[in-house]
Design a protein around this motif. Structure first.
Motif, mmCIF file in Angstrom:
data_model
loop_
_atom_site.group_PDB
_atom_site.id
_atom_site.type_symbol
_atom_site.label_atom_id
_atom_site.label_comp_id
_atom_site.label_asym_id
_atom_site.label_seq_id
_atom_site.Cartn_x
_atom_site.Cartn_y
_atom_site.Cartn_z
ATOM 1 N N ALA A 218 27.144 33.427 18.573
ATOM 2 C CA ALA A 218 28.161 33.967 19.491
ATOM 3 C C ALA A 218 27.483 34.305 20.818
ATOM 4 O O ALA A 218 27.447 35.459 21.260
ATOM 5 N N GLU A 219 26.975 33.278 21.442
ATOM 6 C CA GLU A 219 26.100 33.451 22.603
ATOM 7 C C GLU A 219 26.795 34.179 23.753
ATOM 8 O O GLU A 219 26.306 35.166 24.285
ATOM 9 N N ARG A 220 28.000 33.689 24.100
ATOM 10 C CA ARG A 220 28.665 34.260 25.285
ATOM 11 C C ARG A 220 29.175 35.671 25.016
ATOM 12 O O ARG A 220 29.089 36.544 25.873
ATOM 13 N N LEU A 221 29.700 35.883 23.807
ATOM 14 C CA LEU A 221 30.192 37.226 23.474
ATOM 15 C C LEU A 221 29.036 38.226 23.567
ATOM 16 O O LEU A 221 29.175 39.308 24.148
ATOM 17 N N GLY A 222 27.893 37.862 23.009
ATOM 18 C CA GLY A 222 26.737 38.761 23.032
ATOM 19 C C GLY A 222 26.225 39.002 24.439
ATOM 20 O O GLY A 222 26.052 40.141 24.876
ATOM 21 N N ARG A 223 26.027 37.913 25.158
ATOM 22 C CA ARG A 223 25.406 38.016 26.494
ATOM 23 C C ARG A 223 26.313 38.741 27.486
ATOM 24 O O ARG A 223 25.895 39.667 28.169
ATOM 25 N N ASP A 224 27.587 38.331 27.531
ATOM 26 C CA ASP A 224 28.466 38.835 28.594
ATOM 27 C C ASP A 224 29.197 40.122 28.233
ATOM 28 O O ASP A 224 29.640 40.847 29.116
#
Ligand code: PLP
Ligand SMILES: N[C@@H](CCOP(=O)(O)O)C(=O)O
Length: 410
Positions: free
Chosen positions: A60-66
Motif C-alpha cells: 500500500a505504497e501511496r496510502l503509507g507514503r502520502d
C-alpha cells in the motif's frame, strides 16, 4: 507439534515454497499447501477445496507514503479476494472437509447437515463449500442486519436460510442450542477446525515476505476467532523454527461493537458482553464474542493492542484507502482507522513493516459506499465523498465541467 518438530524449520519452508502455484491436488490451495500443519491425517480424496488462500499481499505504497506520515513498509493482506469474498473460506475448507470425511465410509457418521450463525460471511462460505460437497447447510442470519450481497450467497447455493428476528448473538445462542439437540455439525469458529485453516493466512504472510517477520499485523475483530488464528499461525512457525519471532498483533473493533476494547482498557480485569449497536462494519456487530478468551491469549502473548474506530473514522479510512487504489470493506476500514491512530500516537513507526488484514471484498458492502458517496449518512461529513456529476449530453456542458475539475492542470 512433536511429530512436526522432527524436521527443521528449513524443511517446512522449502516444502511450502515448493507447492506455491501448483495444481497438484490439494496443494494448489493456500490452506492445503500447509496440510501437515492443518489436518495431516485427512485423505486428499476427502478434501473439499475451492483453491482458497494464496491471496495478494499488496504494498500500500501511496496510502503509507502520502497519508500515514511517510510510512514506507505498509502492506494489505487481501484475504477477502477469495472464492466467497471473505477470509472465512480458509477455515471452511477444513471444517467441511472433516465433515465430508466423517460422513463417508468407513466412518459413516450420521451428520444430517452443517449449521452456523452468521453476520453474512461465515454463512456464505459454509453454503458454498457444503454445496460443492453435496452436504446440507443451515444458516441462521439476523434479519435485516447483513448486506444483500451476503444474503444472496447462501440462497443461491441452496442452503436452508433462516432469517431470525434477533441480532448475531441471539442467532449464535440459538444455533448452539439446536446443534446440541440435532445431528447438525456446528461450523462457527468455536470449532477449532476453522481456526486451523484461518491460521494459514499468517503462515502465508511470512512466506510472502520470504520468511521475514513483519513488525505489526492489524486484524479487525468480531467473534474473535481470527485474531487467535493469526497468533496460532505465527507462533507455530516460531516454535517449529521457520522464523525466530512473532509480530505484535493489533485487534481493531468498531466502537459500536467493542467488548474486547473495553475489556483491554479495563486492564483485562472485567469482560462484559454488550448488545452491539449497528455499524457499517456489519459483519463485526457482535457483543458477546465466543472466542474472547482465545483473543486475550493471542494479545498477551504478542504484546498486542486493542483499538477502536467510530463510524466516521472507519468510513473515512476505508474511503481514503479506496482513493489509493483499493476497494476496501468497512471492516478493513476499522483496521485501517486503528493504524491511523497508532501511527498518530507514534506507536507504529514510519519504517515498521505493518500488515493490515483485509477480511472481505468491498463489493459485498457496496451499499455502505453508495451511502457514503451520496453523503447520505446522518452526522457524518463524508469528507472523501466523490459523487458522480450529472451533465447534459452536450459538448459545451461537458467541457465546462472538465475545465472546472481540472482547473490549473490543463
Ligand atoms: C468481514 C469480516 N471481518 C472481520 C470479522 C471478524 O472476525 P472474527 O469473528 O474472527 O473476529 C468477520 C467475522 O466476524 C468478518 O466477516
Ligand atoms: N463475521 C462472522 C461472524 C461469525 O463468526 P465465526 O467466525 O465464529 O463463524 C460471519 O460472517 O458470520
Amino acid at each position: 507439534m512433536d511429530a512436526l518438530a522432527r524436521f527443521p524449520g528449513s524443511y517446512w519452508r522449502d516444502l511450502f515454497d515448493s507447492r506455491v502455484g501448483r495444481t497438484t491436488w490439494p496443494f494448489g490451495s493456500g490452506v492445503w499447501s500447509k496440510k501437515e500443519f492443518v489436518l495431516p491425517e485427512i485423505d486428499p480424496d476427502h478434501i473439499v477445496s475451492l483453491f482458497e488462500g494464496n491471496s495478494n499481499l499488496f504494498w500500500a505504497e501511496r496510502l503509507g507514503r502520502d497519508h500515514l506520515a511517510g510510512m514506507n513498509d505498509l502492506w494489505v493482506k487481501h484475504c477477502g479476494i477469495s472464492h466467497t469474498g471473505s477470509f472465512k473460506d480458509l477455515g471452511m475448507t477444513v471444517l467441511v472437509s472433516q465433515v465430508n470425511r466423517l460422513r463417508r465410509a468407513p466412518l459413516s457418521r450420521p451428520i444430517a447437515g452443517v449449521g452456523c450463525a452468521s453476520t453474512g460471511d461465515t454463512s456464505a462460505a459454509l453454503s458454498a463449500y457444503c454445496a460443492a460437497a453435496g452436504i446440507p447447510a443451515i444458516v441462521f442470519l439476523p434479519a435485516n442486519r447483513i448486506s444483500l450481497e451476503q444474503l444472496i450467497q447462501p440462497i443461491a447455493n441452496g442452503a436452508t436460510v433462516l432469517s431470525l428476528d434477533t441480532d448475531f448473538d441471539g442467532c449464535m445462542r440459538l444455533i448452539r442450542e439446536v446443534t446440541a439437540e440435532l445431528p447438525i455439525y456446528l461450523a462457527n469458529s468455536l470449532n477449532s477446525l476453522r481456526l486451523e485453516g484461518q491460521k494459514t493466512a499468517a503462515i502465508e504472510i511470512l512466506q510472502q515476505f520470504d520468511w521475514e517477520v513483519p513488525d505489526w499485523v492489524i486484524v479487525p475483530g468480531g467473534n474473535l476467532g481470527n485474531i487467535y488464528a493469526f497468533y496460532k499461525g505465527f507462533e507455530m512457525c516460531r516454535v517449529l523454527g521457520l522464523v525466530d519471532r512473532v509480530p505484535r498483533l493489533v485487534c481493531a473493533q468498531a466502537a459500536n461493537a467493542n467488548p474486547l476494547y473495553r475489556y483491554y482498557k479495563s486492564g483485562w480485569t472485567e469482560f462484559t458482553p454488550q448488545v452491539a449497536e449497528p455499524t457499517f462494519a456489519s459483519a463485526i456487530q457482535i457483543g458477546d464474542p465466543v472466542s474472547v478468551d482465545r483473543a486475550v491469549v493471542a494479545l498477551k502473548a504478542t504484546d498486542g493492542i486493542v483499538e477502536e474506530a467510530t463510524e466516521e473514522e472507519l468510513m473515512n479510512a476505508m474511503s481514503l484507502a479506496d482513493r489509493t487504489g483499493m476497494f476496501a470493506c468497512p471492516h478493513t476500514g476499522v483496521a485501517l482507522a486503528a493504524l491511523f491512530k497508532l501511527r498518530d500516537q507514534r506507536i507504529i513507526g514510519p519504517n515498521d513493516r505493518t500488515v493490515v488484514v483485509s477480511t472481505a471484498h468491498g463489493l459485498k458492502f457496496s451499499q455502505s459506499k453508495i451511502d457514503y458517496h451520496d453523503s447520505k449518512i446522518e452526522d457524518m461529513a463524508c469528507k472523501y465523498a466523490n459523487p458522480p456529476v450529472s451533465v447534459k449530453a452536450d459538448f459545451g456542458a461537458v467541457m465546462d465541467v472538465l475545465k472546472k475539475r481540472l482547473k490549473g492542470k490543463l
